[in-house]
Structures are given as C-alpha cells and as structure tokens.
Enzyme design. Structure first.
Site, PDB file in Angstrom:
ATOM      1  N   ASP A  17       0.884  -1.169   0.000  1.00  0.00           N
ATOM      2  CA  ASP A  17       0.000   0.000   0.000  1.00  0.00           C
ATOM      3  C   ASP A  17       0.918   1.214   0.000  1.00  0.00           C
ATOM      4  O   ASP A  17       1.271   1.747   1.044  1.00  0.00           O
ATOM      5  CB  ASP A  17      -0.911  -0.023   1.229  1.00  0.00           C
ATOM      6  CG  ASP A  17      -1.927   1.099   1.202  1.00  0.00           C
ATOM      7  OD1 ASP A  17      -2.077   1.748   0.148  1.00  0.00           O
ATOM      8  OD2 ASP A  17      -2.568   1.346   2.234  1.00  0.00           O
ATOM      9  N   PRO A  26       9.025   9.103  -4.604  1.00  0.00           N
ATOM     10  CA  PRO A  26       9.956   8.010  -4.325  1.00  0.00           C
ATOM     11  C   PRO A  26       9.410   6.625  -4.652  1.00  0.00           C
ATOM     12  O   PRO A  26      10.145   5.642  -4.611  1.00  0.00           O
ATOM     13  CB  PRO A  26      10.175   8.137  -2.812  1.00  0.00           C
ATOM     14  CG  PRO A  26       8.845   8.639  -2.310  1.00  0.00           C
ATOM     15  CD  PRO A  26       8.330   9.568  -3.381  1.00  0.00           C
TER      16      PRO A  26
END
Length: 210
Positions: A17, A26
C-alpha cells in the site's frame, strides 16, 4: 524498498500500500520488474504479492492508455495510467498476475490492485476469479474473527461499534462472496484498454502515473 532489499525474512503475503509511481515521488522504485523479481524470492511457497496499481475507471479516460507503442508513437512511457503496466510487469515475474478493482469513495473513482502469485507447488491450478460466492462465504465463516480493541468503523454515514467477539460475516463491513466476484469482474472498456497497453516497467524504462 531498503527493508525488502536487505531483509532475509520470508513472507506468506507482501502487501504494497504505497505511493503512486509519479515522476517526482519516491514510489517508482517499488514498481519495477527488478524489484518484483527480488520480492518474489522473499515469498514462501504459495505466497502472494499484492500491490495498489492506480486509477482503474470503469470507462478509462481518453488519456489513460498511450496512443501506441514506442515504435509507433514514441510515447510508450508518457505519463498515463499505470494499472495495465503494473499488471504486465508482474506477469513477467509471477505465474499469475490478476488485476482487480474496488471503489474508493475518498478518491472518487474505482482503484486498481494486482494480486500476483506462483501456482501451488502441488501443481493444482488456483485462481481467485474462479472462486464462487458460497466458497468465499464459507472461508469467511471459518477463518475471519474480529480483534478486541479495533476502532469503530464508519460506513455510509453510520458508525458501527465492535466488541471484538464478532466472527465471520459479522466481523466485516464490505467483503463477502458476492463482492469477491465483483472485484475481479473488470468492465469491458477497462479490459480492452488494458489489452492495448503492452508496457513493462523497469529501472531503465519507468512508467509514470499521470
């Protein structure tokens, strides 16, 4: 990324998740073929890898699917959706990569996920799409129980309090056998759009979500 690339642990389930694969973020390192190959080595026999996979509208936006392959239009890695590309990439690593969707009210649209796994070591074929509603309901009745101290759940403007003693269907707000079947039933426009998208996500050839 650092934890999974350095750990020696093994897992039955790896559930990602995580942030979307946007160019300025990122998260992109967690969506590459290279990362998926490494993650597959961390799973126990019959282990499952699942990841969120971005927008998955019933009728995809016009700009969701690239207009053509890199050879045809040069835009194969242009920002678009990533649902199909993530599914394609996982399918190069695992025996099965199964896309599914659900409505996320706070997002205002259907959201995509991909369940990936290798076939059981016994060789017996298994696929979540082939599980009937009654089979799923029996598994819920047998395996699901609530956890004492779990926070109140909110749904459709109501708050449901839990005692921690609920089992089976009573311990769940949304999931049951009928919903299971719906999760894996993608719309025709969505399936056609995914079929046209052939992209694979790698470190050298990333796909960024719009």
């Amino acid at each position: 990324h650092k934890y999974l690339t350095e750990t020696s642990e093994k897992f039955d389930v790896i559930c990602m998740d995580i942030s979307d694969p946007i160019e300025a973020g990122p998260g992109i390192a967690l969506y590459t073929q290279e990362f998926y190959k490494h993650a597959s080595t961390l799973l126990n026999d019959n282990g499952v890898f699942v990841t969120q996979a971005g927008s998955a509208d019933f009728i995809p936006h016009v700009h969701a699917v690239p207009s053509g392959s890199a050879d045809e239009s040069g835009d194969s890695n242009k920002e678009s959706w990533c649902f199909a590309a993530i599914t394609n990439t996982l399918a190069t690593v695992f025996d099965s990569a199964v896309p599914y969707t659900c409505q996320v009210p706070s997002f205002g649209e259907d959201w995509g996920f991909v369940l990936a796994f290798n076939q059981k070591s016994s060789g017996a074929a298994w696929h979540p799409r082939h599980m009937g509603a009654e089979e799923v309901d029996l598994m819920i009745k047998d395996r699901i129980e609530n956890i004492p101290g779990i926070p109140a759940h909110h749904s459709t403007g109501q708050t449901r309090e839990y005692t921690g003693s609920e089992r089976g269907e009573d311990a769940l707000l949304h999931y049951d056998g009928e919903i299971h079947r719906a999760l894996f039933s993608l719309s025709k426009p969505l399936r056609k759009g995914m079929k046209r998208d052939k992209r694979i996500m790698t470190v050298d050839n990333p796909v960024f979500m719009y």
